[in-house]
Every structure is written in structure tokens, then in C-alpha cells.
Write a protein that holds these residues in place. Structure first.
Motif, mmCIF file in Angstrom:
data_model
loop_
_atom_site.group_PDB
_atom_site.id
_atom_site.type_symbol
_atom_site.label_atom_id
_atom_site.label_comp_id
_atom_site.label_asym_id
_atom_site.label_seq_id
_atom_site.Cartn_x
_atom_site.Cartn_y
_atom_site.Cartn_z
ATOM 1 N N SER A 13 0.819 -1.216 0.000
ATOM 2 C CA SER A 13 0.000 0.000 0.000
ATOM 3 C C SER A 13 0.855 1.269 0.000
ATOM 4 O O SER A 13 1.699 1.449 0.873
ATOM 5 C CB SER A 13 -0.903 0.027 1.235
ATOM 6 N N PRO A 14 0.595 2.159 -0.948
ATOM 7 C CA PRO A 14 1.293 3.449 -0.913
ATOM 8 C C PRO A 14 0.739 4.379 0.170
ATOM 9 O O PRO A 14 1.322 5.420 0.453
ATOM 10 C CB PRO A 14 1.046 4.019 -2.310
ATOM 11 N N LEU A 58 8.641 4.481 0.710
ATOM 12 C CA LEU A 58 8.110 3.915 -0.534
ATOM 13 C C LEU A 58 9.158 3.056 -1.232
ATOM 14 O O LEU A 58 8.859 1.970 -1.735
ATOM 15 C CB LEU A 58 7.631 5.026 -1.471
ATOM 16 N N THR A 99 0.828 4.065 3.252
ATOM 17 C CA THR A 99 1.658 4.103 4.449
ATOM 18 C C THR A 99 2.361 5.445 4.623
ATOM 19 O O THR A 99 2.671 5.823 5.738
ATOM 20 C CB THR A 99 2.721 2.993 4.418
ATOM 21 N N VAL A 100 2.596 6.143 3.534
ATOM 22 C CA VAL A 100 3.328 7.418 3.626
ATOM 23 C C VAL A 100 2.427 8.604 3.944
ATOM 24 O O VAL A 100 2.938 9.703 4.207
ATOM 25 C CB VAL A 100 4.149 7.708 2.348
ATOM 26 N N TRP A 121 9.765 9.183 0.911
ATOM 27 C CA TRP A 121 10.253 8.521 -0.313
ATOM 28 C C TRP A 121 11.092 7.293 0.026
ATOM 29 O O TRP A 121 11.023 6.292 -0.680
ATOM 30 C CB TRP A 121 11.025 9.476 -1.194
ATOM 31 N N GLN A 156 9.515 -0.197 0.636
ATOM 32 C CA GLN A 156 8.377 -1.083 0.373
ATOM 33 C C GLN A 156 8.535 -1.769 -0.979
ATOM 34 O O GLN A 156 8.288 -2.971 -1.109
ATOM 35 C CB GLN A 156 7.061 -0.295 0.436
ATOM 36 N N TRP A 157 8.956 -1.020 -1.978
ATOM 37 C CA TRP A 157 9.170 -1.621 -3.296
ATOM 38 C C TRP A 157 10.268 -2.675 -3.218
ATOM 39 O O TRP A 157 10.115 -3.782 -3.758
ATOM 40 C CB TRP A 157 9.528 -0.540 -4.327
#
Length: 157
Positions: free
Chosen positions: A35-36, A92, A38-39, A89, A95-96
Motif C-alpha cells: 500500500s502506498p 516507498l 503508508t506514507v 520517499w 516497500q518496493w
């Protein structure tokens, strides 16, 4: 207030990093890492610090030079906003990396330290991960990996 927001920005990201590093095999970790959103809390902190210095921020990004950027980061809110942006950033990116490592079947024992390096010095962590990913992807293309394994790993099975 700015000092507190500066401290809070990493505290908001830390639980997600802890999940990816210490509970990498859990299905909930994979779902959260996918999930994006989270930021969003970190970006809220970013906005709280960036809006009061928006004219300086806009000047620094619209016609960048080192002196203008130095002027921005000399302001407490400017430095805090840049920090919160980096935290968001980096999360993210982490996570990726986490999701890619699961897809490629990279051991959590390798990824844990790599994610810690990414928290501290994200360009170094990213470079090492990209090298690892290239090696793993080459092995997968050569047929050394089960093509269905990646789907099972990402799904937590």
C-alpha cells in the motif's frame, strides 16, 4: 513544534520498517508494504512543515541552485520538510524493495540488513538492491527458479 514534527516524521514510518525487517514472512506485512498509503501520515507532517515556508520551498525547487537550497534548509521548517520528504520517499522505496525481494525469493536474512542500510543511506541500499535484483532476475530468466514461486511468496503462501 517544528522539532517535534521532525521527530514524529520518522516515528510514523518506523512501524512499517519494523514489519518489513522483523516480520517479513507475515501476510499482513506484504499487504501493508503493497500500500502506498503508508506514507500519508509522513506526508501530513511534510505539509505541516512545508506550507509555512512554501515561498522559499517553491523558489528552491523552481529554480534550483545550491545557495537557494541552503537558504531553505537553514529554516527549521524547510529542513524539517526536506527531512519528512526523504522519510516518505525512503519508505516507498523500502516497500518496493521488500516486495521485489519477496517476488524474487531473496532471503529475509539478506533483505533485513539491506533495508536497514536503506533507512540510513537509501542510495547505497538501493544500489546494492538493484545489483542483487539484476543477479536474481538473470537467474530467473535462465530458468533456475520456479515461475509460480514468486506468486506464492508475494501472496504469503
Amino acid at each position: 513544534m517544528t522539532g517535534a514534527l521532525f521527530e514524529i516524521s520518522f516515528a510514523l514510518a518506523a512501524p512499517f520498517w519494523l514489519l518489513m525487517i522483523f516480520l517479513p514472512g507475515r501476510a499482513i506485512t506484504a499487504r501493508i508494504a503493497a500500500s502506498p498509503l503508508t506514507v500519508l501520515p509522513v506526508l501530513a507532517v511534510y505539509l505541516a512543515m512545508a506550507l509555512p515556508v512554501f515561498p522559499e520551498l517553491w523558489t528552491a525547487v523552481s529554480s534550483p541552485d545550491i545557495d537557494t537550497f541552503r537558504d531553505l534548509t537553514a529554516l527549521a521548517n524547510g529542513a524539517g520538510a526536506v527531512w519528512a520528504q526523504v522519510i516518505a520517499w525512503d519508505l516507498l522505496l523500502g516497500q518496493w524493495m521488500f516486495l521485489e525481494s519477496r517476488r524474487l525469493g531473496v532471503s529475509p536474512w539478506v533483505m533485513g540488513p539491506l533495508l536497514v542500510l536503506t533507512i540510513l543511506l537509501s542510495p547505497f541500499g538501493l544500489l546494492l538492491f538493484l545489483a542483487l535484483r539484476a543477479v536474481r532476475a538473470r537467474g530467473t530468466r535462465a530458468g533456475s527458479a520456479d515461475p509460480d514461486r514468486a506468486d506464492r511468496v508475494v501472496a504469503g503462501r
